[in-house]
Structures are given as structure tokens and as C-alpha cells.
Write an enzyme that holds these catalytic residues in place. Structure first.
Site, short mmCIF file in Angstrom:
data_model
loop_
_atom_site.label_atom_id
_atom_site.label_comp_id
_atom_site.label_asym_id
_atom_site.label_seq_id
_atom_site.Cartn_x
_atom_site.Cartn_y
_atom_site.Cartn_z
N LYS A 15 74.51 34.00 -22.96
CA LYS A 15 76.07 33.70 -22.49
C LYS A 15 76.78 34.30 -22.45
O LYS A 15 77.21 33.97 -24.39
CB LYS A 15 75.86 31.82 -21.63
N GLY A 117 73.95 33.11 -34.20
CA GLY A 117 75.55 32.78 -35.23
C GLY A 117 75.72 33.60 -34.18
O GLY A 117 77.28 33.65 -35.23
N GLY A 119 77.15 33.26 -31.16
CA GLY A 119 78.42 32.23 -29.51
C GLY A 119 77.47 33.06 -28.14
O GLY A 119 78.11 32.62 -27.53
N LEU A 120 76.48 33.74 -28.51
CA LEU A 120 76.14 33.91 -27.21
C LEU A 120 75.00 32.93 -26.95
O LEU A 120 74.08 33.72 -25.66
CB LEU A 120 75.30 36.07 -27.50
N GLY A 121 74.99 32.38 -26.89
CA GLY A 121 73.98 31.10 -26.63
C GLY A 121 72.39 31.78 -26.82
O GLY A 121 71.60 30.76 -25.95
N GLY A 122 71.73 32.50 -27.93
CA GLY A 122 70.38 32.50 -27.78
C GLY A 122 69.30 32.22 -28.02
O GLY A 122 68.73 32.13 -26.95
N GLY A 123 69.46 31.24 -29.16
CA GLY A 123 69.06 29.56 -29.44
C GLY A 123 68.71 28.83 -28.02
O GLY A 123 67.42 28.63 -27.87
N ASP A 157 74.28 23.99 -25.00
CA ASP A 157 73.80 25.22 -24.09
C ASP A 157 72.52 24.99 -23.63
O ASP A 157 72.36 26.33 -22.64
CB ASP A 157 74.62 25.83 -24.81
#
Ligand code: C5P
Length: 319
Positions: A15, A117, A119-123, A157
Site C-alpha cells: 500500500k 521497513g 512504509g509499503l505495508g508489506g508485513g 495497517d
């Protein structure tokens, strides 16, 4: 694992935040937010299957070239594993027949392409995918509301990760969501400085620099006006840019370079990635080449996602 649950694989999409306003810390220690999420095509792949008896929950990580070695925890602290554990606990509480059929031994295969780390909301997307897959395996034993409650405990998120709509407004800690009709698909570029910013640090910097952060300049227009790129470009803002750019001027430079020919270019979440959205693929590719040449950062070419969000809005519980 039986076939009853159907295909137990999901794409967990990245995201970005087209707008991210951060308010004060509340009594829980978390900051209030007003944000506009948009999903990107870039995705991890999450698969679950039953493990050998007594093996517990195990994670198998396959790392794409975008993901730095050692940047993704592979033990119990991985958000996928925490999501699986939280799901098992909640489903056992229901005491239903479907719940009894969900195995304690689980193998989670994670093909990771979204850098950690960044900010693309992967985790968060991975954790949401695990919740979705486990609930599919359990025949929908937990309600959407229950899944959202678990998501809320796992991270800020994860709730958006559960949402079927590709665009949404988020409030509170990002858990109160209003699905939006997404803007038309556009080419996108994720710039990866590779600095790796811990969310907690970025919030700390923001608090420390409060006087440098501009007050929100615009009130949000009605949600139906948030589906066009023209109004989105006007609203695009991220309160993390000032504190992050102050400590990492090289990320500001990358944002400025990515902004050439872009509809908008912005730090994603609390960073460190910058996401640019472009009117056409050639503009995106030109920006990609310039970022690589001038900043020396890695880039990932992707695009925004779009589907008829209005169709899911009716059955999405607002929490
Ligand atoms: O929710 P998540 O685990 O990603 O948050 C990591 C840290 O970032 C939190 O422990 C908190 O310090 C900070 N945070 C915050 N306000 C938010 C989200 C996160 O202060 N809305």
C-alpha cells in the site's frame, strides 16, 4: 490440509498513503491519523498448509531481490506467525466444529518482494493474508468484525490489508476505514533508498520536530471527490516527510527526482520508500532511470490497483 478450504494462497499487496496526517499521541501511546490508503500491484505471496504433527507454526521465507538479507524476522516475532497464533486463539474460543478442524501445525510460505521497513505495508499485508487464509480454511468461522479486532491488535495497517477495496480513508490508528471508489489505474514507481526506518523512530522524530510540521492546510472533501487524480494530487501530503527528510536529505532528493513528470510523488507511510504515480508508463520509466542514475537507489516499477470498491462498501462493517 484438506481441499475443503479451497486455494490457500493469496497475494498480499503493498500500500501507499496518498495523504497521511498525524495528530497527537492518545492515552494508549499511539498517534491519531487521517490517511488515504491506495493499494499497489507489487505483492508478496502467502501460502498456508498443514505442517507435520507437533511442528507448531513455522515460517518459510523466500526473499526477492528487492528485500535486504536479514531485514525480515523469520521467528515468532514475524507478523505472519503472530497473526496465525492470534487467529488460532480466537477460533478455538468459538468452540465450533469448523474451529476444531483447524490444525495447530501450520506451515506459512512467504515469498517476499515488498521491502521491510519501507512504509509499503508489506508485513501488515502478509498478516492480513494469513488471517484471510486461515478463516477460509476454517470455513469462515470468524466474522469480519472479529477478524478486524485481531487485525487492530496486530498493527496499524493490518485492517487495511483485510479490506477488499483497493482504496480507503482511515482514521484513528488506521483501523476505522471507509472504502473509496479507487482512482483509475496509473503506473507507479517505488523508490527504495534502503535506509530502513522503524515506524516507532519516525513517530519519535515527528514528536520531536512538532513545531516544524505544517498544520493541515485543507479540509478533506467529501469521499466521492477522492477518486480523481486531480483532486488527489492537490490533497497529497505526508506529515512524516519533514522529520524524515531532515534526517535523511537523500530521501528528499529521491522524492524530488521522482516528482519529475509525476501526478504526485510522496514518502510512503513513515518511509523509507518514496512512491511516484505517473500519467503514463513512459513518464514512470523516465523517472525510474533518472532516480537510478542520480540517486543510485533501487526502484520497483508497479501500478496502482483498481476495482469497483463501491460494491464492497455496502457489506463492509465500519468499526
Ligand atoms: O502499529 P505498529 O506496530 O506498526 O506501530 C509501531 C510503533 O509506531 C508503535 O509502537 C508506536 O510507537 C508507533 N505508532 C504510533 N502511532 C500510530 C502507529 C504507530 O505512535 N498510529
Amino acid at each position: 490440509m484438506s481441499e475443503a478450504g479451497g486455494d490457500l494462497t493469496l497475494e498480499a499487496h503493498a500500500k501507499t498513503n496518498l495523504r497521511l496526517r498525524v495528530f497527537g499521541r492518545d492515552a494508549s501511546g499511539y498517534h491519531g491519523l487521517e490517511t488515504l490508503f491506495l493499494r499497489l500491484e507489487l505483492a508478496d505471496t502467502v501460502r498456508i498448509r498443514e505442517g507435520p504433527p507437533g511442528s507448531g507454526i513455522r515460517l518459510h521465507l523466500e526473499r526477492g531481490e528487492e528485500v535486504a538479507p536479514g531485514s525480515v524476522p523469520e521467528g515468532p516475532e514475524n507478523l505472519c506467525v503472530r497473526a496465525a497464533r492470534a487467529y488460532l486463539e480466537a477460533v478455538r474460543e468459538t468452540g465450533t466444529e469448523e474451529a476444531a478442524d483447524v490444525p495447530d501445525d501450520l506451515e506459512i510460505e512467504l515469498r517476499k518482494r515488498i521491502p521491510a521497513g519501507s512504509g509499503l505495508g508489506g508485513g501488515s499485508a502478509d498478516a492480513a493474508a494469513v488471517l484471510r487464509l486461515m478463516n477460509r480454511r476454517a470455513g469462515g468461522a470468524l466474522s469480519e468484525e472479529r477478524l478486524l479486532r485481531i487485525a487492530g491488535v496486530l498493527g496499524s495497517d493490518v485492517s487495511f490489508g483485510l479490506l477488499p477495496a483497493p482504496a480507503a480513508l482511515g482514521w484513528g490508528r488506521g483501523h476505522r476505514l471507509l472504502p473509496l471508489r479507487p482512482p483509475p489505474v496509473r503506473p507507479a514507481l517505488a523508490v527504495l533508498p534502503g535506509v530502513g526506518i522503524a515506524t516507532e523512530d519516525a513517530y519519535g522524530w515527528l514528536d520531536a520536530d512538532r513545531e516544524h510540521v505544517a498544520a493541515p492546510a485543507l479540509a478533506l472533501p467529501p469521499p466521492e471527490e477522492l477518486s480523481g487524480w486531480e483532486s488527489l494530487a492537490e490533497l497529497a501530503a505526508n506529515d512524516f516527510e519533514a522529520p524524515v527528510f531532515r534526517r535523511h536529505p537523500e530521501i528528499r532528493e529521491a522524492r524530488d527526482v521522482a516528482a519529475h513528470g509525476a501526478t504526485l510523488a510522496l514518502l510512503s507511510g513513515s518511509g523509507d520508500a518514496v512512491v511516484g504515480i505517473y500519467p503514463a508508463a513512459d513518464a514512470r520509466d523516465r523517472a525510474a532511470r533518472t532516480v537510478v542514475e542520480e540517486c543510485g537507489f533501487r526502484v520497483v516499477r508497479t501500478r496502482t490497483l483498481s476495482s469497483p470498491a463501491a460494491l464492497v462498501a455496502d457489506r463492509w462493517p465500519l468499526v
